[in-house]
Design a protein around this motif. Structure first.
Motif, PDB file in Angstrom:
ATOM      1  N   ARG A 276      11.144 -22.728  15.918  1.00  0.00           N
ATOM      2  CA  ARG A 276      10.118 -23.485  15.384  1.00  0.00           C
ATOM      3  C   ARG A 276       8.697 -22.901  15.180  1.00  0.00           C
ATOM      4  O   ARG A 276       7.838 -22.666  14.448  1.00  0.00           O
ATOM      5  CB  ARG A 276       9.899 -24.980  15.857  1.00  0.00           C
ATOM      6  N   LYS A 277       8.568 -22.121  16.635  1.00  0.00           N
ATOM      7  CA  LYS A 277       7.165 -21.404  16.672  1.00  0.00           C
ATOM      8  C   LYS A 277       7.089 -20.279  15.821  1.00  0.00           C
ATOM      9  O   LYS A 277       5.939 -19.894  15.468  1.00  0.00           O
ATOM     10  CB  LYS A 277       7.089 -21.080  18.170  1.00  0.00           C
ATOM     11  N   CYS A 278       8.325 -19.711  15.652  1.00  0.00           N
ATOM     12  CA  CYS A 278       8.196 -18.486  14.828  1.00  0.00           C
ATOM     13  C   CYS A 278       8.058 -18.872  13.291  1.00  0.00           C
ATOM     14  O   CYS A 278       7.594 -18.084  12.478  1.00  0.00           O
ATOM     15  CB  CYS A 278       9.539 -17.674  14.975  1.00  0.00           C
TER      16      CYS A 278
ATOM     17  N   LYS B 158      11.170 -34.062  27.089  1.00  0.00           N
ATOM     18  CA  LYS B 158      11.166 -32.935  27.252  1.00  0.00           C
ATOM     19  C   LYS B 158      11.963 -32.350  28.481  1.00  0.00           C
ATOM     20  O   LYS B 158      12.828 -31.424  28.544  1.00  0.00           O
ATOM     21  CB  LYS B 158       9.873 -32.096  27.565  1.00  0.00           C
TER      22      LYS B 158
ATOM     23  N   LYS C 154      15.185 -24.964  24.007  1.00  0.00           N
ATOM     24  CA  LYS C 154      14.475 -23.964  24.160  1.00  0.00           C
ATOM     25  C   LYS C 154      14.422 -22.914  22.798  1.00  0.00           C
ATOM     26  O   LYS C 154      13.440 -22.617  22.243  1.00  0.00           O
ATOM     27  CB  LYS C 154      14.561 -23.152  25.453  1.00  0.00           C
TER      28      LYS C 154
ATOM     29  N   GLU D  96       4.899  -8.028  12.330  1.00  0.00           N
ATOM     30  CA  GLU D  96       5.232  -9.583  12.809  1.00  0.00           C
ATOM     31  C   GLU D  96       6.546  -9.976  12.110  1.00  0.00           C
ATOM     32  O   GLU D  96       7.223 -10.968  13.084  1.00  0.00           O
ATOM     33  CB  GLU D  96       3.985 -10.399  12.656  1.00  0.00           C
TER      34      GLU D  96
ATOM     35  N   THR E  25      13.135 -24.668  19.967  1.00  0.00           N
ATOM     36  CA  THR E  25      11.476 -24.692  19.967  1.00  0.00           C
ATOM     37  C   THR E  25      11.072 -23.069  19.670  1.00  0.00           C
ATOM     38  O   THR E  25      10.135 -23.088  18.914  1.00  0.00           O
ATOM     39  CB  THR E  25      11.111 -24.936  21.536  1.00  0.00           C
ATOM     40  N   ASP E  26      11.651 -22.271  20.270  1.00  0.00           N
ATOM     41  CA  ASP E  26      11.188 -20.864  19.826  1.00  0.00           C
ATOM     42  C   ASP E  26      11.279 -20.652  18.340  1.00  0.00           C
ATOM     43  O   ASP E  26      10.261 -19.932  17.888  1.00  0.00           O
ATOM     44  CB  ASP E  26      12.070 -20.112  20.619  1.00  0.00           C
TER      45      ASP E  26
ATOM     46  N   CYS F  74       9.647 -11.493  14.050  1.00  0.00           N
ATOM     47  CA  CYS F  74       9.931 -12.863  13.898  1.00  0.00           C
ATOM     48  C   CYS F  74      11.654 -12.828  13.497  1.00  0.00           C
ATOM     49  O   CYS F  74      12.313 -13.730  14.058  1.00  0.00           O
ATOM     50  CB  CYS F  74       9.483 -13.548  12.752  1.00  0.00           C
TER      51      CYS F  74
ATOM     52  N   GLN G  85      13.630 -12.134  16.586  1.00  0.00           N
ATOM     53  CA  GLN G  85      13.581 -13.480  17.431  1.00  0.00           C
ATOM     54  C   GLN G  85      14.633 -14.431  16.803  1.00  0.00           C
ATOM     55  O   GLN G  85      15.325 -15.002  17.754  1.00  0.00           O
ATOM     56  CB  GLN G  85      12.200 -14.071  17.352  1.00  0.00           C
ATOM     57  N   HIS G  86      14.565 -14.770  15.601  1.00  0.00           N
ATOM     58  CA  HIS G  86      15.613 -15.537  14.818  1.00  0.00           C
ATOM     59  C   HIS G  86      16.924 -14.905  14.973  1.00  0.00           C
ATOM     60  O   HIS G  86      18.247 -15.579  15.436  1.00  0.00           O
ATOM     61  CB  HIS G  86      15.444 -15.807  13.473  1.00  0.00           C
TER      62      HIS G  86
END
Length: 339
Positions: free
Chosen positions: A337-339, A67, A331, A18, A334-335, A22, A25-26
């Motif tokens: 921050r989710k990670c 949004k 977007k 994970e 947002t992605d 992450c 993704q970053h």
């Protein structure tokens, strides 16, 4: 005991997996930002709006940081831009620079044809005076040049054309600045007097006279009178031929705005609206607009208040690139921050 050790080992493997996901993704988000940094980083804000207490009564004109801030606008499909983004940056054949969507140095499209993007006809010519120390890739002014090439010209200071003071306005706040609503009457007054009042007193606000109303009717009905008469009437009602914008940071505007070649121009200040810019500048209010936003809002006001026509999204596509970059960058945030 062995089973417990195996379970712990599996959990550690999952956690590591994970974490790696992450990190990837970053990395992807940072790569996207880097590929679009020439367009999306350190955007200059246009100084045409100050933080004032007067707020536009039309909530649709106020771009809230929501949004979907561009919801309701008549924008062309962004599908072609999505395809270009998937292919990645391209090399400009003219200057050799690595660009996405267009080359901001050569003002040419990359990876997309002119037929695939909206082409906008503007009611007046737009001149943009750009500060020489600002990087081309950090400006939204190029958006206007790409989307309305026949009506937009970009100059790099100290290059400034010679303007006819009774036919050109400067969108910039300050003493003596007037609203878009009062702009046309002030230009009429300047034309009639043959000289411009150099004092800081703004033009007197007036209601639309019967003479102007009659002239407007003639302009809207070109079949009445000869072509020369119709042209003369139209010139009388709409003396504005060109609008000048300054493209720089707020701290850099003083050198350009105080240039003697711009001093005699009527100054127009937009009503307070909130920017949709994705990166706020420290210490600056959200009423500081990007250059493309300032151009868009001016033309929208001009269409409604000066041309007295119902606005049906005629200039919405000036925000074609801007709205797409806004959605992509937000977007990515947002992605992250989710990670």
């Amino acid at each position: 005991m062995v089973t417990a050790r195996v379970a712990v080992h599996q959990m550690l493997v999952c956690v590591r997996f994970e974490c790696r996901a992450c990190i990837l993704q970053h990395w992807s988000i940072n790569l996207l930002r880097a590929s679009m940094s020439s367009l999306a980083q350190d955007q200059r804000l246009h100084p045409s709006c100050r933080d004032k207490t007067t707020v536009s009564s039309d909530s649709s004109d106020t771009c809230e940081l929501a949004k979907q801030p561009f919801q309701g606008l008549k924008l062309a499909s962004h599908a072609v831009l999505e395809k270009v983004k998937e292919r990645g940056r391209l090399k400009c054949s003219k200057c050799g620079g690595s660009r996405m969507f267009f080359c901001y140095t050569c003002c040419s499209l990359l990876g997309v044809s002119q037929q695939e993007i909206p082409l906008i006809k503007l009611p007046v010519k737009i001149d943009i005076i750009k500060h020489p120390k600002e990087t081309d890739g950090k400006s939204t002014a190029i958006h206007a040049k790409i989307l309305a090439p026949s009506d937009v010209t970009i100059y790099t200071y100290p290059c400034i054309p010679d303007y006819e003071k009774d036919k050109v306005v400067l969108v910039f706040p300050g003493p003596g600045s007037v609203s878009v609503h009062d702009m046309i009457q002030c230009l009429h007054d300047m034309t009639d007097s043959g000289s411009h009042d150099s004092s800081d007193e703004p033009c007197v606000k007036r209601l639309k006279s019967e003479e102007d109303q009659g002239a407007t009717h003639m302009a809207e009905s070109p079949e009445s009178g000869t072509p020369d008469e119709a042209k003369g009437s139209e010139s009388r009602v709409f003396p504005l031929q060109r609008v000048v914008f300054i493209d720089s940071t707020w701290n850099q505007t003083n050198k350009i705005s105080t240039d003697e070649r711009l001093q005699d121009l009527l100054r127009v200040e937009l009503k307070t609206r909130k920017t949709c810019f994705w990166r706020s500048q420290k210490g600056k209010p959200d009423t500081y607009l990007s250059t493309i936003e300032a151009i868009y809002y001016f033309l929208k006001d001009f269409h409604e208040l000066c041309l007295t026509q119902e606005y049906n999204g005629e200039y919405d596509n000036l925000l074609f690139f801007y709205s797409y970059l806004h959605s992509v960058i937000n977007k990515a945030k947002t992605d992250a921050r989710k990670c």
